[in-house]
Enzyme design. Structure first.
Site, PDB file in Angstrom:
ATOM      1  CD  GLU A 270       0.038  22.201  -1.773  1.00 16.00           C
ATOM      2  OE1 GLU A 270       0.273  22.862  -2.788  1.00 16.00           O
ATOM      3  OE2 GLU A 270       0.923  21.685  -1.092  1.00 16.00           O
TER       4      GLU A 270
ATOM      5  CG  ASN B 128       6.579  24.992  -2.608  1.00 10.94           C
ATOM      6  OD1 ASN B 128       7.782  25.258  -2.450  1.00 10.94           O
ATOM      7  ND2 ASN B 128       5.989  23.968  -2.018  1.00 10.94           N
ATOM      8  CD1 TRP B 129       9.241  28.406  -7.748  1.00 13.81           C
ATOM      9  CD2 TRP B 129      11.251  29.411  -7.624  1.00 13.81           C
ATOM     10  NE1 TRP B 129       9.201  29.540  -8.545  1.00 13.81           N
ATOM     11  CE2 TRP B 129      10.421  30.166  -8.489  1.00 13.81           C
ATOM     12  CE3 TRP B 129      12.554  29.866  -7.387  1.00 13.81           C
ATOM     13  CZ2 TRP B 129      10.861  31.332  -9.114  1.00 13.81           C
ATOM     14  CZ3 TRP B 129      12.987  31.026  -8.015  1.00 13.81           C
ATOM     15  CH2 TRP B 129      12.145  31.751  -8.870  1.00 13.81           C
ATOM     16  CE  LYS B 130       6.356  21.047  -4.268  1.00 10.21           C
ATOM     17  NZ  LYS B 130       5.601  19.831  -4.442  1.00 10.21           N
TER      18      LYS B 130
ATOM     19  N   GLY C 230       5.576  22.226  -9.543  1.00 12.25           N
ATOM     20  CA  GLY C 230       6.314  22.037 -10.789  1.00 12.25           C
ATOM     21  C   GLY C 230       6.114  23.132 -11.832  1.00 12.25           C
TER      22      GLY C 230
ATOM     23  CB  SER D  52      -1.280  18.090 -10.769  1.00 11.30           C
ATOM     24  OG  SER D  52      -0.373  17.086 -10.302  1.00 11.30           O
TER      25      SER D  52
ATOM     26  CG  HIS E  58       4.444  21.413   1.167  1.00  5.59           C
ATOM     27  ND1 HIS E  58       4.769  20.149   0.717  1.00  5.59           N
ATOM     28  CD2 HIS E  58       3.908  22.070   0.114  1.00  5.59           C
ATOM     29  CE1 HIS E  58       4.433  20.067  -0.566  1.00  5.59           C
ATOM     30  NE2 HIS E  58       3.916  21.211  -0.954  1.00  5.59           N
TER      31      HIS E  58
ATOM     32  N   GLY F  98       2.456  16.625  -7.649  1.00  3.45           N
ATOM     33  CA  GLY F  98       3.526  16.132  -8.519  1.00  3.45           C
ATOM     34  C   GLY F  98       3.155  14.876  -9.291  1.00  3.45           C
TER      35      GLY F  98
ATOM     36  CD  GLU G 135       6.778  18.104  -1.463  1.00  7.31           C
ATOM     37  OE1 GLU G 135       7.568  19.061  -1.373  1.00  7.31           O
ATOM     38  OE2 GLU G 135       6.041  17.935  -2.454  1.00  7.31           O
TER      39      GLU G 135
HETATM   40  P1  13P Z   1       2.789  20.269  -8.001  1.00  2.24           P
HETATM   41  O1  13P Z   1       2.143  21.515  -8.584  1.00  2.24           O
HETATM   42  O2  13P Z   1       4.121  19.976  -8.603  1.00  2.24           O
HETATM   43  O3  13P Z   1       1.845  19.120  -7.997  1.00  2.24           O
HETATM   44  O4  13P Z   1       3.097  20.613  -6.453  1.00  2.24           O
HETATM   45  C1  13P Z   1       2.096  21.121  -5.652  1.00  2.24           C
HETATM   46  C2  13P Z   1       2.685  21.567  -4.373  1.00  2.24           C
HETATM   47  O5  13P Z   1       3.085  20.751  -3.556  1.00  2.24           O
HETATM   48  C3  13P Z   1       2.812  23.008  -4.128  1.00  2.24           C
HETATM   49  O6  13P Z   1       3.137  23.274  -2.814  1.00  2.24           O
END
Ligand code: 13P
Length: 250
Positions: free
Chosen positions: A166, A9-11, A234, A212, A94, A172, A96
Site C-alpha cells: 500500500e 478494511n473498514w478502518k 473507502g 484508492s 497498516h 485515501g 496508519e
Molecule cells: P483507500 O482504498 O481508501 O485508499 O484505503 C486503502 C487502505 O488503506 C486499505 O487498507
C-alpha cells in the site's frame, strides 16, 4: 495458481447496526464469489459480524492487535480476544498504524509472530511515502519492511501470511499507483521472498495492492502478473462499490 484475495478494511467506520446491514447486503452477492473475500470491521463489531457471517464464505478480519498475549495493557486488544470474537485474519503494520501510532518494524514483527503462534493468518502491510518514492527509495523501504516484518517467521508459517503493498501516497487520495508501477513493486517483494525463503514460497505468496482501489481501476490492477488481490479502504464501505471490486472479472 494463486486465488484472488480481496479484503475490505473498514478502518474506524460503522456502528454494530451499520456493520450488520452492510454484511447482509454483501452476503447476497458475495457468498457465491469464487474469490477469497474478507472484511475487517472495527473491534466493537467483530462479534456481531462473526454471528452475521455464519455459513458465509466471507472471512472476518481485525485491523490490528496487541503485541502481548494479555496483561496490563490498557486499551489494547489481544490475539486471544480477536479469536474469541470470531476473527480469522488480522491486518498488521497498516501505514496508519505506522505513521499515526508510531509502530515500528520490530513491534509489527512481534505482532506477526504472536498472531502466527496462535494460527491467526496475517495481512502484513508495507509501502513507501511520496518523499521516499521521489528519492528513489521504494525498494529499500519496502524491502526493509518485508524483511523485518517477517523476521523469524518460518517457512511453514509463511503460508499464513499475505503481504499488502500500500503506497502511502495512494491511500485515501484517489491517486492509485499505475498497474505497472504497482506490479514492479510486487515483483520486487516476490523476488525478495524467494531469496528469504524459496522459489515455491515466492510463487505461492499472495500480494495484495491497496491504495484508492475502485471499481473502475481494479480490473487493470488485477490483470498484472504479480497483483493477486486488493486491500480496499473507502470503496469497501459500500456494497455498491465493494461488490464490483470483488467481482472484477465479471
Ligand atoms: P483507500 O482504498 O481508501 O485508499 O484505503 C486503502 C487502505 O488503506 C486499505 O487498507
Amino acid at each position: 495458481m494463486r486465488q484472488p484475495y480481496i479484503a475490505g478494511n473498514w478502518k474506524m467506520h460503522k456502528t454494530i447496526a451499520e456493520t450488520l446491514s452492510t454484511i447482509m447486503a454483501l452476503r447476497k452477492d458475495l457468498d457465491k464469489s469464487g474469490h477469497k473475500v474478507m472484511i475487517a470491521p472495527p473491534f466493537t463489531s467483530l462479534q456481531a459480524a462473526a454471528e452475521a457471517l455464519k455459513g458465509s464464505s466471507i472471512l472476518l478480519g481485525a485491523q490490528n492487535m496487541a503485541a502481548e498475549e494479555q496483561g496490563a495493557h490498557t486499551g489494547e486488544i489481544s490475539v486471544l480476544m480477536l479469536k474469541d470474537a470470531g476473527a480469522g485474519v488480522v491486518i498488521l503494520g497498516h501505514s496508519e498504524r505506522r505513521s499515526l501510532y508510531k509502530e515500528e518494524d520490530s513491534l509489527i514483527n512481534k505482532k506477526v509472530l504472536l498472531a502466527l503462534k496462535h494460527a491467526l493468518p496475517v495481512i502484513l502491510c508495507v509501502g513507501e511515502t511520496l518523499t521516499q518514492r521521489e528519492q528513489g527509495q521504494v525498494e529499500k523501504v519496502v524491502g526493509e519492511q518485508v524483511e523485518k516484518g517477517l523476521a523469524q517467521v518460518g517457512a511453514e508459517n509463511l503460508k499464513m501470511v499475505t503481504i499488502a503493498y500500500e503506497p502511502v501516497w495512494a491511500i485515501g487520495t484517489g491517486k492509485n499507483a499505475t498497474p505497472e508501477d504497482a506490479d514492479a513493486v510486487h515483483a520486487f517483494i516476490r523476488g525478495l521472498v524467494g531469496k528469504l525463503y524459496s522459489k515455491q514460497a515466492a510463487e505461492d505468496l499472495i500480494i495484495q495492492y491497496g491504495g484508492s482501489v475502485k471499481p473502475d481501476n481494479v480490473k487493470a490492477l488485477m490483470s498484472m502478473p504479480n497483483i493477486d488481490g486488493a486491500l480496499v479502504g473507502g470503496a469497501s464501505l459500500k456494497p455498491e462499490t465493494f461488490v464490483p471490486i470483488v467481482e472484477f472479472n465479471k
